[in-house]
Design a protein around this motif. Sequence first.
Motif, PDB file in Angstrom:
ATOM      1  N   GLU A  52      83.582  77.592 121.495  1.00 50.80           N
ATOM      2  CA  GLU A  52      83.930  76.328 122.147  1.00 50.80           C
ATOM      3  C   GLU A  52      84.822  75.654 121.393  1.00 50.80           C
ATOM      4  O   GLU A  52      85.984  75.124 122.014  1.00 50.80           O
ATOM      5  CB  GLU A  52      82.634  75.467 122.381  1.00 50.80           C
ATOM      6  N   ARG A  56      88.653  74.593 122.507  1.00 47.66           N
ATOM      7  CA  ARG A  56      89.171  73.339 122.401  1.00 47.66           C
ATOM      8  C   ARG A  56      90.561  73.072 121.777  1.00 47.66           C
ATOM      9  O   ARG A  56      91.413  72.299 122.234  1.00 47.66           O
ATOM     10  CB  ARG A  56      88.073  72.340 121.678  1.00 47.66           C
ATOM     11  N   TYR A 222      84.697  76.675 126.457  1.00 50.30           N
ATOM     12  CA  TYR A 222      84.937  75.235 126.217  1.00 50.30           C
ATOM     13  C   TYR A 222      84.755  74.297 127.471  1.00 50.30           C
ATOM     14  O   TYR A 222      84.099  73.148 127.540  1.00 50.30           O
ATOM     15  CB  TYR A 222      86.250  74.836 125.543  1.00 50.30           C
TER      16      TYR A 222
END
Length: 244
Positions: A52, A56, A222
């Motif tokens: 994740e 991002r 994400y």
Amino acid sequence: MKHESIEINAGLLIVLTLVVISIGGLVEIVPLFHIKNTVEEVKGVRPYTPLELRGRDLYIREGCYACHSQMIRPFRDEMLRYGHYSLAAESKYDHPFQWASKRTGPDIARLGGKYSDEWHTQHLIRPQNVVPESIMPAYPWLAQNELKYDDIENRMKALKMTGVPYSLTEEEYQANVAEYGKEMADKLHIPNAKATLEAEANSRNRDGDKSRITEMDAMVAYLQMLGTLVDFKQYEEGYFANFR
């Protein structure tokens, strides 16, 4: 006139401007020192997993924040379209936060779980495939580029220095076990970062290609977690009642 005398005196105008700005800043900042906790404690909020986190980073790299906000305001029209308003605690591990300032596209603070992984992949490859009227540009290279994550441990260490509770020591790891449970604590343990990222990427076929880990895998991971950490049912009953 006194006002004119100030405007034509550059030095005096600068000094008075700084005084006004200082007063305004103090009015906003000083009250925070008298509040026990400026970020409310909300169950469920946790740091990003390695996959994740890389997603991002790609979200920021591609400038997605320029068209999508991640901050739902506490107004009726916002609630009806997007869901519960954003809580400060949801952004406490964001460095920097992704609130953004405009919406060319919709707010995505509650995007996670709304669509399938396949939908997100197709949407990023060519948005018009799933939303014909979309003006969003295409990002096909996300499905073509292999994800670079050799430096994932250093990325997590850097965030740890800002207060994000990734663990390095056994003591920190055990604290995360108590806070988030063993499964999540394992994902937040920096020495496990590469193996954790690979396992998380291989657990779901996000980009339609299980033979390699692509940037699309990380980006979709994400997007799919946004707004999913907090159980808003505990807040919605009383909040929604205000609009009935």
